[in-house]
Design a protein around this motif. Structure first.
Motif, mmCIF file in Angstrom:
data_model
loop_
_atom_site.group_PDB
_atom_site.id
_atom_site.type_symbol
_atom_site.label_atom_id
_atom_site.label_comp_id
_atom_site.label_asym_id
_atom_site.label_seq_id
_atom_site.Cartn_x
_atom_site.Cartn_y
_atom_site.Cartn_z
ATOM 1 N N UNK A 99 17.176 40.217 95.376
ATOM 2 C CA UNK A 99 18.144 39.499 94.537
ATOM 3 C C UNK A 99 18.061 37.983 94.699
ATOM 4 N N UNK A 100 16.957 37.473 95.207
ATOM 5 C CA UNK A 100 16.789 36.025 95.355
ATOM 6 C C UNK A 100 16.493 35.388 94.006
ATOM 7 N N UNK A 101 17.182 34.306 93.710
ATOM 8 C CA UNK A 101 16.946 33.533 92.486
ATOM 9 C C UNK A 101 15.792 32.569 92.745
ATOM 10 N N UNK A 102 14.715 32.724 92.021
ATOM 11 C CA UNK A 102 13.545 31.864 92.186
ATOM 12 C C UNK A 102 13.542 30.743 91.156
ATOM 13 N N UNK A 103 13.851 31.090 89.913
ATOM 14 C CA UNK A 103 13.767 30.111 88.826
ATOM 15 C C UNK A 103 14.870 29.068 88.922
ATOM 16 N N UNK A 104 16.109 29.505 89.182
ATOM 17 C CA UNK A 104 17.264 28.601 89.125
ATOM 18 C C UNK A 104 17.107 27.338 89.948
ATOM 19 N N UNK A 105 16.788 27.431 91.244
ATOM 20 C CA UNK A 105 16.662 26.217 92.043
ATOM 21 C C UNK A 105 15.561 25.282 91.556
ATOM 22 N N UNK A 106 14.478 25.830 91.062
ATOM 23 C CA UNK A 106 13.370 24.992 90.605
ATOM 24 C C UNK A 106 13.731 24.303 89.293
ATOM 25 N N UNK A 107 14.350 25.054 88.381
ATOM 26 C CA UNK A 107 14.739 24.462 87.100
ATOM 27 C C UNK A 107 15.778 23.363 87.300
ATOM 28 N N UNK A 108 16.754 23.608 88.168
ATOM 29 C CA UNK A 108 17.802 22.608 88.399
ATOM 30 C C UNK A 108 17.229 21.358 89.066
ATOM 31 N N UNK A 109 16.323 21.534 90.015
ATOM 32 C CA UNK A 109 15.802 20.391 90.763
ATOM 33 C C UNK A 109 14.829 19.550 89.956
ATOM 34 N N UNK A 110 14.001 20.194 89.128
ATOM 35 C CA UNK A 110 12.943 19.461 88.425
ATOM 36 C C UNK A 110 13.290 19.143 86.981
ATOM 37 N N UNK A 111 14.256 19.877 86.409
ATOM 38 C CA UNK A 111 14.710 19.562 85.055
ATOM 39 C C UNK A 111 13.668 19.801 83.977
ATOM 40 N N UNK A 112 12.800 20.816 84.172
ATOM 41 C CA UNK A 112 11.780 21.140 83.178
ATOM 42 C C UNK A 112 11.864 22.630 82.865
ATOM 43 N N UNK A 164 14.378 36.591 79.714
ATOM 44 C CA UNK A 164 15.066 35.295 79.673
ATOM 45 C C UNK A 164 16.490 35.399 79.144
ATOM 46 N N UNK A 165 16.843 36.520 78.502
ATOM 47 C CA UNK A 165 18.214 36.712 78.015
ATOM 48 C C UNK A 165 19.110 37.414 79.031
ATOM 49 N N UNK A 166 18.556 37.794 80.161
ATOM 50 C CA UNK A 166 19.314 38.522 81.170
ATOM 51 C C UNK A 166 20.035 37.553 82.103
ATOM 52 N N UNK A 167 21.231 37.916 82.582
ATOM 53 C CA UNK A 167 21.932 37.045 83.535
ATOM 54 C C UNK A 167 21.218 36.924 84.877
ATOM 55 N N UNK A 168 20.315 37.851 85.177
ATOM 56 C CA UNK A 168 19.555 37.770 86.433
ATOM 57 C C UNK A 168 18.110 37.348 86.208
ATOM 58 N N UNK A 169 17.830 36.752 85.032
ATOM 59 C CA UNK A 169 16.484 36.245 84.773
ATOM 60 C C UNK A 169 16.061 35.305 85.898
ATOM 61 N N UNK A 170 14.803 35.456 86.307
ATOM 62 C CA UNK A 170 14.260 34.561 87.316
ATOM 63 C C UNK A 170 14.495 35.005 88.732
ATOM 64 N N UNK A 171 15.065 36.212 88.888
ATOM 65 C CA UNK A 171 15.355 36.719 90.226
ATOM 66 C C UNK A 171 14.403 37.845 90.600
ATOM 67 N N UNK A 172 14.117 37.945 91.876
ATOM 68 C CA UNK A 172 13.472 39.125 92.428
ATOM 69 C C UNK A 172 14.560 40.165 92.656
ATOM 70 N N UNK A 173 14.259 41.432 92.429
ATOM 71 C CA UNK A 173 15.309 42.450 92.470
ATOM 72 C C UNK A 173 15.218 43.296 93.743
ATOM 73 N N UNK A 174 14.653 44.491 93.653
ATOM 74 C CA UNK A 174 14.765 45.471 94.736
ATOM 75 C C UNK A 174 13.582 45.450 95.701
ATOM 76 N N UNK A 175 13.065 44.315 96.013
ATOM 77 C CA UNK A 175 11.932 44.237 96.933
ATOM 78 C C UNK A 175 12.334 44.644 98.351
ATOM 79 N N UNK A 176 11.441 45.322 99.074
ATOM 80 C CA UNK A 176 11.720 45.590 100.487
ATOM 81 C C UNK A 176 11.463 44.390 101.393
ATOM 82 N N UNK A 177 10.937 43.291 100.842
ATOM 83 C CA UNK A 177 10.643 42.122 101.676
ATOM 84 C C UNK A 177 11.954 41.505 102.183
ATOM 85 N N UNK A 178 12.096 41.343 103.486
ATOM 86 C CA UNK A 178 13.341 40.795 104.033
ATOM 87 C C UNK A 178 13.717 39.455 103.408
#
Length: 299
Positions: free
Chosen positions: A92-105, A74-88
């Protein structure tokens, strides 16, 4: 730990499972949909939570157990992101950011196996144990360790599916499926490796097929190492591959054989059938673990 009304997401590489509630006996709504692109998939998750908010009120927090590798710090600038996955599309997709911003929790984020292990520790086969190992064997192989209900972290998070294994090339000339390491545990024992090695999907192989003896060998070698390094009080094996009923007896017998009496614990010597077990929550361990994770944030 709180019993608050919260939301959970099991963010798998194949599908997302979203739910709201307080635990196994109070799942008020649930939705499953394919994992496509980040924008589309996270958008569907947000639509689900907005719909439930209109019905039940806002959740106190959201927990997410995700495929990875990922950044759970949680102290990392890339917290909440998927990193080196081979999944197309998901590297580097941010998963947490959009959910936190949209729901405010508050939003929790960890590996799918750590979160599933948390669900099992609280409500399932790990209940009452201080240290548990949860290993899933399916499309990939991953592992999580819970110590008194806290997932083990460190540099990032455990990557138990990518440990090296002894490989007898004469007995098994298969080179391994992992694009990073070839014949690591995941490369040799995950579902795609079984299908590629034998030319048929694992679900089509009969119980007497030699695939299962070989699969048990690799899983038992891995568990031998995990038992000696982590000393878990209970081992839970989940995932689609472990739905083959003949695998558990084979794995247990080989674990005992490979340890060769070195670990002098009654759990292994006398009660291995209740030491290496399937998930108590079945295929709901992931999303229920995400609910438990969210509740930890508001305790």
């Amino acid at each position: 730990m709180s019993d608050a009304y919260v939301g959970g997401i099991e963010a798998g590489g194949t599908k997302f499972v979203c739910a709201v509630g307080t635990g196994p006996d109070d799942v008020r709504a649930e939705a499953r949909f394919p994992t496509t692109t980040p924008d589309e998939t996270i958008g569907r998750a947000l639509a689900f939570f907005r719909e439930q908010e209109a019905r039940f009120g806002p959740p106190a927090a959201i927990g997410i157990g995700s495929f990875g590798p990922l950044d759970p710090n949680s102290d990392s600038p890339t917290f909440g992101s998927i990193t080196s996955t081979p999944k197309p599309h998901w590297a580097n997709a941010d998963v947490v950011g959009p959910i936190r911003r949209a729901l405010g929790v508050p939003v929790g984020f960890d590996t799918d196996v750590n979160v599933a292990g948390l669900g099992e520790w609280r409500w399932g086969a790990g209940r009452g144990y201080g240290t548990i190992l949860y290993l899933t064997i399916g499309t990939g192989v991953g592992g999580g360790v819970l110590v008194d209900g806290r997932p083990l972290h460190g540099l990032l998070h455990p990557e138990m599916g990518h440990i090296p294994l002894p490989h007898d090339w004469a007995a098994d000339p298969y080179k391994g499926h992992c694009p990073f390491h070839g014949d690591c545990l995941e490369g040799m024992a995950a579902g795609p490796a079984i299908g590629e090695r034998w030319g048929r999907p694992a679900v089509e192989l009969p119980p007497e097929h030699p695939a299962w003896e070989l699969e048990a060998h690799y899983l038992a070698r891995a568990l031998q190492g995990f038992i000696c390094t982590l000393s878990p009080e209970r081992i839970i094996l989940g995932g689609g591959v472990m739905e083959q009923p003949q695998l558990f007896p084979l794995v247990r017998a080989k674990v005992r054989e490979y340890l060769n009496g070195y670990v002098q614990s009654p759990a292994i010597l006398d009660a291995i059938d209740s030491y290496i077990v399937p998930p108590g929550l079945g295929n709901r361990a992931g999303v229920l673990g995400a609910i438990a994770q969210a509740q930890m944030m508001v305790a």
